[in-house]
Every structure is written in structure tokens, then in C-alpha cells.
Design an enzyme around this catalytic site. Sequence first.
Site, short mmCIF file in Angstrom:
data_model
loop_
_atom_site.label_atom_id
_atom_site.label_comp_id
_atom_site.label_asym_id
_atom_site.label_seq_id
_atom_site.Cartn_x
_atom_site.Cartn_y
_atom_site.Cartn_z
N GLU A 40 -2.80 -5.26 1.54
CA GLU A 40 -3.29 -5.81 0.49
C GLU A 40 -4.63 -4.79 0.18
O GLU A 40 -4.85 -4.28 -0.99
CB GLU A 40 -3.98 -7.00 0.89
CG GLU A 40 -5.02 -7.55 -0.17
CD GLU A 40 -5.97 -8.61 0.21
OE1 GLU A 40 -7.04 -8.64 -0.24
OE2 GLU A 40 -5.75 -9.15 1.32
N ASP A 44 -4.54 -2.73 -3.32
CA ASP A 44 -5.53 -2.74 -4.10
C ASP A 44 -6.11 -1.52 -4.89
O ASP A 44 -6.23 -1.08 -6.02
CB ASP A 44 -6.81 -3.38 -3.52
CG ASP A 44 -7.79 -3.69 -4.32
OD1 ASP A 44 -8.11 -4.42 -5.22
OD2 ASP A 44 -9.06 -3.07 -3.97
N GLU A 116 -0.96 -7.40 -4.32
CA GLU A 116 -1.47 -6.28 -3.69
C GLU A 116 -0.55 -5.62 -2.40
O GLU A 116 -0.47 -4.34 -2.34
CB GLU A 116 -2.71 -6.09 -3.68
CG GLU A 116 -3.76 -6.48 -4.98
CD GLU A 116 -5.07 -6.85 -4.75
OE1 GLU A 116 -5.89 -6.51 -5.60
OE2 GLU A 116 -5.41 -7.21 -4.04
#
Length: 227
Positions: A40, A44, A116
Site C-alpha cells: 500500500e 500510494d 493502492e
Amino acid sequence: MNRQPEILAKKLGLSFKQPQLFILALTHRSMGAGNNERLEYLGDAILGFVIARHLYELFPSAGEGALSRLRASLVNQSSLADLAKIHHIGDYLILGSGELKSGGFRRESILSDAMEAIIGALLLDQGFDVCQGWVLTLFAEKLAALQADNWHKDPKTRLQELMQAKRKELPVYELVSMSGVDHAQTFQVKCIVALSQEHSIGMGISRKKAEQAAAENMLKILENNSQ
């Protein structure tokens, strides 16, 4: 839930060389140490860059502030959760029993994190070019819907539209102070919105200008909070 991950990958137009990365991307931290938090983090960063670069090319006359606002309108929890719902990501999440019972597969924060993580997994599996192409395909409809003149709108209008999009109460503007003689007054206004525990302050030579300044400052607060 927990349908076969390869079915989801196919629906998303993906074919992983390392299927375990995709499974990891769908694994919530409620399952323990082997979860999607690191993916993640990576996703991101890549998502922010890919969208920022695309907007830079799409709106060549837009300034830094306008580009940041456009990016924030796309790269945020609600936007990612919307995409996750469209593709039924929640049906394939691997959750601990507690999250499963409490409906974690519907929670926006968990859905957006998984999106993400999938981006991060794709980057590791197939490199930047493939990852970038998939992200732009994923966001194609949202990118097409962007109005080139969005960044020309005044701050109060943008803030009001943001609140309406989030189905929140409209911003409240309160006059804090007014000083100076009649022909050279300074107004100070406070802006309050339901999306932030902080309020913003704006100053101007008229109440209207002070409200615009307060709205602009509130937009900056919300943008920082969403990063």
C-alpha cells in the site's frame, strides 16, 4: 468473501507473474504480519506520481496549486474506494475474522488501501511502464470527467462543490473581526466544514475577499489531511 484471486485479476485485466504478490495485496493487516501495508505504501507513492505526471501533461497552463487540487480530487480515499466498489474488490479481500464480521469488506479505508496495494504489487511484478498504463486505464473515466476549467473556479465554489460531493453540510463562514477606518477596513473570517476538526482563517479588504481567502486555506487543510 475470499473468492479466487485469479478471477479478480482477470477482471482487472491483470496477469501476475508472481501471483503471491496479488494475494498479499488483498490481505488486510487483521490477518497478521503478512499483510498489504508495505505494498500500500509503495502503491500510494506510484499512484500519486502517475496521476501528477498525467495532469501535468493534460493541463499545460495550470499552475502548481491547480494541479495539486486536481490530483487531490482523484487520489483520495473516496475516489479509490469508488473504484474498488466498481470492481468488487471487497468480495476478494482476505480479512481476519473480526474485520469480516464487522463488514470490513465494505469499509472505504480498507478498500482504498487494497487498491493502492494492488498498484504496488503490479509495480513489483511487471515494472513501472505496465503499472502506469494500468493506473491510467483504471482512472480513465475519472480523468475524462475532469473539467479543464475546474481550476479557474473561485475557492468558495470549489469548497462548496467538494462538500456537496461528499454529501456534507455546506461550509460556514463567521466574521471574526473587522478593523480599520471605513475606506481601509480589514476583515477576518473563519471557515468551518464538517470534513475537518480544524477551522481556517482568511483576511481581506472586504468580507467577500476574506471568505474567499478562508475557503482557499480550508482547501489546503483538506488537501494536506488527505495525503
